[in-house]
Motif scaffolding. Sequence first.
Motif, mmCIF file in Angstrom:
data_model
loop_
_atom_site.group_PDB
_atom_site.id
_atom_site.type_symbol
_atom_site.label_atom_id
_atom_site.label_comp_id
_atom_site.label_asym_id
_atom_site.label_seq_id
_atom_site.Cartn_x
_atom_site.Cartn_y
_atom_site.Cartn_z
ATOM 1 N N LEU A 194 -11.375 13.624 -54.508
ATOM 2 C CA LEU A 194 -10.343 12.598 -54.343
ATOM 3 C C LEU A 194 -9.811 12.578 -52.917
ATOM 4 N N SER A 195 -9.551 13.751 -52.351
ATOM 5 C CA SER A 195 -9.039 13.817 -50.979
ATOM 6 C C SER A 195 -10.023 13.190 -50.009
ATOM 7 N N ALA A 196 -11.310 13.501 -50.201
ATOM 8 C CA ALA A 196 -12.327 12.948 -49.308
ATOM 9 C C ALA A 196 -12.443 11.432 -49.475
ATOM 10 N N LEU A 208 -7.903 16.052 -43.194
ATOM 11 C CA LEU A 208 -8.316 16.956 -44.265
ATOM 12 C C LEU A 208 -8.590 18.344 -43.714
ATOM 13 N N PRO A 209 -8.253 19.397 -44.481
ATOM 14 C CA PRO A 209 -8.593 20.751 -44.058
ATOM 15 C C PRO A 209 -10.116 20.902 -43.948
ATOM 16 N N SER A 214 -15.966 20.529 -45.878
ATOM 17 C CA SER A 214 -17.215 21.273 -46.102
ATOM 18 C C SER A 214 -17.652 21.209 -47.552
ATOM 19 N N ARG A 215 -16.706 21.413 -48.481
ATOM 20 C CA ARG A 215 -17.064 21.379 -49.896
ATOM 21 C C ARG A 215 -17.547 19.998 -50.301
ATOM 22 N N THR A 216 -16.906 18.964 -49.763
ATOM 23 C CA THR A 216 -17.337 17.603 -50.090
ATOM 24 C C THR A 216 -18.732 17.329 -49.550
ATOM 25 N N LEU A 217 -19.014 17.807 -48.356
ATOM 26 C CA LEU A 217 -20.347 17.620 -47.780
ATOM 27 C C LEU A 217 -21.404 18.328 -48.612
ATOM 28 N N VAL A 218 -21.089 19.522 -49.100
ATOM 29 C CA VAL A 218 -22.036 20.236 -49.964
ATOM 30 C C VAL A 218 -22.322 19.431 -51.224
ATOM 31 N N LEU A 219 -21.288 18.831 -51.812
ATOM 32 C CA LEU A 219 -21.492 18.009 -53.008
ATOM 33 C C LEU A 219 -22.364 16.793 -52.696
ATOM 34 N N ARG A 220 -22.159 16.181 -51.539
ATOM 35 C CA ARG A 220 -22.989 15.043 -51.147
ATOM 36 C C ARG A 220 -24.437 15.475 -50.958
#
Length: 333
Positions: A194-196, A208-209, A214-220
């Motif tokens: 959601l933040s991303a 964003l922290p 980083s976590r969002t990029l990993v999910l992508r």
Amino acid sequence: MLTETEFRTEDLAGADRFDFWRERIGRTHAPLDLHSEYAADYRAHQRVLELGAVHVWPTTHQALRFRRTPKLIRQSDPEQYHIGIPLHGTNRITWDDQKAVYGPYEIQVFDSSRAFEVNSANGPDLFSGIGIEIPKALLHLPQNRMDRLFAHGMSGREGIGTLLVQFVTQLTADTSPYLPSDGPRLGTVVVDLLSALFAHTLDADRSLPPETRSRTLVLRIRAYVQRNLHDPRLTPRAIAAAHNISTSYLHRLFQTEHETIAAWIRHQRLEHARRDLADPAMCSTLIHVIAARWGFTRAADFTRAFRTAYGMPPKDYRHQALHSPQSTAWTHC
């Protein structure tokens, strides 16, 4: 299984259903003024998954109009955002002096501290969607920027919106693989997505922290890999290029994961091939064809990797899976 509660109006007497539904929604989201032409014998179903402080709730219900009024806000404000994702049907929203209509897979944000009215309907059929409740304090974006997103439609069919919709729909479809202790971890994933999404919409990614980015990029990256497992050219270098990052940075991203990126790709390919080998509907498909389907161009490499992972060659695994006492594959293979 995750901690969850379930509610069906069909379990109640017809005359009591709508009042109980109003009370249920008030506890799940915030106190609301509800109206429906079907109130005399209302049909609705809701499940609420507890992911730490985040709640995700899939629901189906008959046409419904609900209002968050200034009076209700003064009486009770949980200080949270509600994210609405219609799956079948539309949300017609009125707030301040504005109006908007959003259809399936269009993501909307509502603030429990602001007044609004929503009409959710799917013609004569049941409306279905997913709601997410998240405390404002968990999002890493300032309130004045979040105000710009109020009732703003964001696509759930592309980019980060797709990742969010895929995650919550898969999660709500089957919670059996998870333990109650997984709830807060899954809630963190929802918050990051959601933040991303919000930051992308606001073009405010810098706020964003780094760990969230980083976590969002990993999910992508994981979603990209799943879509391209069939491609034998799917290598760390190709993945990095597709995401405009260096190969070394890609490897650093996966240092905190359970497997390296190359090991995870191999594991995913083998798991998909293993499921195909055990599928009676594919019993006539040659093993090397299944291997190629999941990116293994050399049969010998596939056999060796499969034996290492599962303790037997793919031919023996298929025979055992299709001719076990629990299988009926022998009747047509």
